[in-house]
Write an enzyme that holds these catalytic residues in place. Structure first.
Site, mmCIF file in Angstrom:
data_model
loop_
_atom_site.group_PDB
_atom_site.id
_atom_site.type_symbol
_atom_site.label_atom_id
_atom_site.label_comp_id
_atom_site.label_asym_id
_atom_site.label_seq_id
_atom_site.Cartn_x
_atom_site.Cartn_y
_atom_site.Cartn_z
ATOM 1 N N ILE A 179 32.055 47.772 36.920
ATOM 2 C CA ILE A 179 32.095 46.318 36.685
ATOM 3 C C ILE A 179 32.270 45.535 37.997
ATOM 4 C CG2 ILE A 179 33.199 44.426 35.392
ATOM 5 C CD1 ILE A 179 32.004 46.454 33.488
ATOM 6 N N CYS A 210 37.119 36.852 45.735
ATOM 7 C CA CYS A 210 38.321 37.344 45.079
ATOM 8 C C CYS A 210 38.508 38.764 45.558
ATOM 9 C CB CYS A 210 38.094 37.299 43.576
ATOM 10 S SG CYS A 210 39.136 38.369 42.633
ATOM 11 N N ARG A 213 41.225 32.008 39.262
ATOM 12 C CA ARG A 213 39.797 31.922 38.955
ATOM 13 C C ARG A 213 39.492 31.379 37.564
ATOM 14 N NH1 ARG A 213 35.270 34.300 40.579
ATOM 15 N NH2 ARG A 213 34.690 34.583 38.423
ATOM 16 N N ASP A 230 40.166 46.632 33.685
ATOM 17 C CA ASP A 230 41.548 46.204 33.934
ATOM 18 C C ASP A 230 42.562 47.329 33.700
ATOM 19 O OD1 ASP A 230 40.656 43.735 34.638
ATOM 20 O OD2 ASP A 230 41.349 42.699 32.850
ATOM 21 N N ARG A 251 32.464 38.179 42.608
ATOM 22 C CA ARG A 251 32.668 37.485 41.333
ATOM 23 C C ARG A 251 32.056 36.088 41.281
ATOM 24 N NH1 ARG A 251 38.665 38.581 39.168
ATOM 25 N NH2 ARG A 251 37.696 38.372 37.151
ATOM 26 N N LYS A 268 47.062 37.517 28.134
ATOM 27 C CA LYS A 268 46.734 36.539 29.173
ATOM 28 C C LYS A 268 45.272 36.129 29.080
ATOM 29 C CE LYS A 268 45.618 37.957 33.508
ATOM 30 N NZ LYS A 268 44.403 37.361 34.065
ATOM 31 N N ASN A 269 44.385 37.122 28.967
ATOM 32 C CA ASN A 269 42.955 36.820 29.025
ATOM 33 C C ASN A 269 42.425 36.152 27.762
ATOM 34 O OD1 ASN A 269 42.783 37.661 31.614
ATOM 35 N ND2 ASN A 269 41.672 39.572 31.205
ATOM 36 N N ARG A 303 51.522 37.072 37.836
ATOM 37 C CA ARG A 303 50.365 36.374 37.281
ATOM 38 C C ARG A 303 50.043 36.901 35.886
ATOM 39 N NH1 ARG A 303 45.483 37.579 40.060
ATOM 40 N NH2 ARG A 303 44.813 36.620 38.145
HETATM 41 C C1 UD1 Z 1 37.084 38.914 32.833
HETATM 42 C C2 UD1 Z 1 38.577 39.118 32.840
HETATM 43 C C3 UD1 Z 1 38.957 40.197 33.826
HETATM 44 C C4 UD1 Z 1 38.183 41.480 33.526
HETATM 45 C C5 UD1 Z 1 36.689 41.187 33.432
HETATM 46 C C6 UD1 Z 1 35.870 42.386 32.989
HETATM 47 C C7 UD1 Z 1 39.509 36.942 32.334
HETATM 48 C C8 UD1 Z 1 40.234 35.747 32.834
HETATM 49 N N1 UD1 Z 1 39.214 37.877 33.226
HETATM 50 O O1 UD1 Z 1 36.682 38.490 34.130
HETATM 51 O O2 UD1 Z 1 40.356 40.432 33.728
HETATM 52 O O3 UD1 Z 1 38.409 42.412 34.561
HETATM 53 O O4 UD1 Z 1 36.430 40.138 32.499
HETATM 54 O O5 UD1 Z 1 36.297 42.815 31.746
HETATM 55 O O6 UD1 Z 1 39.239 37.070 31.155
HETATM 56 N N2 UD1 Z 1 29.088 38.177 37.116
HETATM 57 C C9 UD1 Z 1 28.065 37.541 37.791
HETATM 58 N N3 UD1 Z 1 27.859 36.201 37.555
HETATM 59 C C10 UD1 Z 1 28.641 35.476 36.703
HETATM 60 C C11 UD1 Z 1 29.680 36.137 36.023
HETATM 61 C C12 UD1 Z 1 29.890 37.487 36.242
HETATM 62 O O7 UD1 Z 1 27.349 38.158 38.567
HETATM 63 O O8 UD1 Z 1 28.406 34.276 36.555
HETATM 64 C C13 UD1 Z 1 29.331 39.633 37.335
HETATM 65 C C14 UD1 Z 1 30.711 39.881 37.951
HETATM 66 O O9 UD1 Z 1 30.697 39.779 39.349
HETATM 67 C C15 UD1 Z 1 31.015 41.267 37.453
HETATM 68 C C16 UD1 Z 1 30.366 41.307 36.064
HETATM 69 O O10 UD1 Z 1 29.402 40.266 36.071
HETATM 70 O O11 UD1 Z 1 30.420 42.226 38.283
HETATM 71 C C17 UD1 Z 1 31.302 41.115 34.910
HETATM 72 O O12 UD1 Z 1 32.172 40.049 35.178
HETATM 73 P P1 UD1 Z 1 32.815 39.162 34.032
HETATM 74 O O13 UD1 Z 1 32.777 39.859 32.725
HETATM 75 O O14 UD1 Z 1 32.217 37.800 34.100
HETATM 76 O O15 UD1 Z 1 34.332 39.096 34.513
HETATM 77 P P2 UD1 Z 1 35.251 37.845 34.342
HETATM 78 O O16 UD1 Z 1 34.862 37.150 33.095
HETATM 79 O O17 UD1 Z 1 35.319 37.075 35.610
#
Ligand code: UD1
Length: 420
Positions: free
Chosen positions: A331, A118, A94, A309, A123, A23-24, A401
């Site tokens: 995370i 979320c 998202r 995850d 996030r 999915k991701n 999902r």
């Molecule tokens: C992706 C995955 C999700 C997985 C996560 C961590 C997808 C669709 N989702 O989510 O399943 O759990 O990686 O492996 O691929 N952060 C910020 N600002 C930003 C972006 C992130 O502060 O602009 C923080 C987040 O709140 C979190 C951390 O950085 O604490 C890591 O998040 P991130 O790796 O971005 O997760 P996603 O990409 O949303």
């Protein structure tokens, strides 16, 4: 569609389970189709997932022609008809934020609803926005929307992510493929899904180096072209079934998947007592079940560390293991929502801030429980498989999902599981 799953616990699992495309990976690969007017074909795509369907709706709204045939999807965005990703479509998922980079790069303009909060934490998407600003985008946040423009097109730049972000890396990487000049992304995410996306973008004509390391260099090209790409296997689905067989006991052949991306998880599952072996294109998993498992400690980290995850499923495993284990979530700040539900089934879990101590019990007891997010839901299904008596998992739309035919795959291997 039914909204509940009934599980009668205590059945061993035996048989074969086909693993779906990730999915991701697939969500971002499908967004990459917006980077070209030519056709992008994805094979091994988990097209039946609710998240994929939501994304297809969004891509169609933007102007892409989406043709699904079994596990293949062909996406052709000959013209961008509407550069707004509206709240109604974004709030369902998202990952819709992933259209921002491609739209800006090709169409020079995009309006994407902010995904908002979320269940597993706030996030934010500030890194996506800052990264795109370094490529010259003018971005303002207004009325809950990200309004982004790059009138003369994006230009290469350098951006260091303040913290590793999986989708942030992918969004800016996609945008940079069509920017003028060279972009360097530092402290980039190293997840295998990022590499899968880079592979697909290269097949489309992009110039990308360093994916899979923490520095990715992208040299912009004028245009991207048609390509065909096979979506990598879902490492989280694979890991979830590994834990399932560890809990119930038995033997599963997980088809068309790889341990190549799973070293942190597999090392801990082996330590807990599950036997796991790559056999050609498949993975053979054997478990003795429940209390034969040993408690181990785990901390979630960005790849190649233990994936967040898999945290909820791992906690279900520890709930019935011999001895105690500690789970530390680094995370996401609010990712223990499965804890009260597991406790209702008899688990002994104490949470201290971002850590939880799980003291293994002899048996979990079936109960009516509520799913709160995707991975928490599947953790409750796993608990139901090993619990005494009947478990009813409510609000299973979360599962749909991210897991293709979970009930069908498990029941084909002997689980007593059905939709109510
Ligand atoms: C992706 C995955 C999700 C997985 C996560 C961590 C997808 C669709 N989702 O989510 O399943 O759990 O990686 O492996 O691929 N952060 C910020 N600002 C930003 C972006 C992130 O502060 O602009 C923080 C987040 O709140 C979190 C951390 O950085 O604490 C890591 O998040 P991130 O790796 O971005 O997760 P996603 O990409 O949303």
């Amino acid at each position: 569609m039914s909204d509940k799953i009934l599980i009668k616990g205590g059945k061993k699992l035996k048989g074969e389970i086909p693993i779906s495309g990730a999915k991701n990976a697939a969500l971002k690969l499908a967004c990459a189709s917006l980077l070209t007017e030519e056709q992008l074909t994805l094979t091994n795509s988990p097209n039946t997932l609710r998240d994929m369907k939501s994304l297809f709706d969004l891509l169609q709204h933007i102007g892409a022609d989406v043709v699904v045939k079994g596990k293949t999807v062909s996406l052709t965005a000959a013209k961008i008809k509407d550069d707004t990703a509206p709240y109604d479509l974004v709030r369902k998922m998202r990952a819709s934020i992933m259209v921002l980079g491609p739209l800006l790069a090709r169409h020079h303009k995009a309006r994407v609803s902010l995904p908002g909060g979320c269940a597993i934490g706030t996030r934010p998407v500030d890194f996506h926005i800052e990264g795109l600003r370094t490529l010259g985008a003018k971005i303002v946040l207004e009325d809950g929307y990200i309004n982004a423009k790059a009138s003369k097109g994006l230009v290469g730049g350098e951006y260091t992510f303040p913290r590793v972000s999986h989708t942030g890396t992918e969004n800016v990487m996609m945008a940079a493929t069509l920017a003028k000049g060279v972009t360097v992304l530092r402290n980039a995410a190293k997840e295998p899904e990022v590499v899968d996306l880079a592979d697909c973008l290269r097949a489309m004509g992009a110039k990308i180096k360093g994916d899979g390391t923490d520095t990715i260099t992208i040299t912009g090209v004028a245009k991207l072209k048609a390509a065909k790409h096979s979506v990598m296997p879902d490492r989280i689905e694979t890991g979830t079934f590994m834990i399932a067989v560890g809990l119930t006991g038995g033997e599963l052949l997980l088809k068309n998947t790889t341990l190549a991306h799973q070293s942190a998880l597999v090392a801990l599952l082996k330590q807990a007592g599950i036997s796991i072996e790559q056999k050609g294109k498949n993975v053979l998993v054997k478990g003795k079940g429940g209390h034969s498992l040993q408690g181990v400690d785990v901390m979630t980290e960005a790849y190649p560390g233990f994936p967040t995850d898999m945290q909820a499923q791992f906690m279900t495993m520890l709930s019935v293991a011999n001895g105690a284990g500690m789970v530390t979530e680094t995370i996401f700040e609010n990712r223990f929502m499965h804890v009260p539900e597991l406790c209702r089934m008899g688990a002994k879990i104490t949470v201290h801030g971002s850590s939880a101590i799980i003291r293994g019990v002899d048996k979990l007891k079936g109960a009516e429980v509520m799913a709160t997010d995707l991975r928490a839901s599947v953790a409750l299904v796993l608990a139901g498989l090993v619990a005494e008596g009947e478990t009813v998992v409510n609000r299973i739309y979360h599962l749909e999902r991210g897991y293709e035919d979970l009930v069908g795959k498990l029941s084909a291997c002997g689980a007593a599981i059905s939709r109510l």
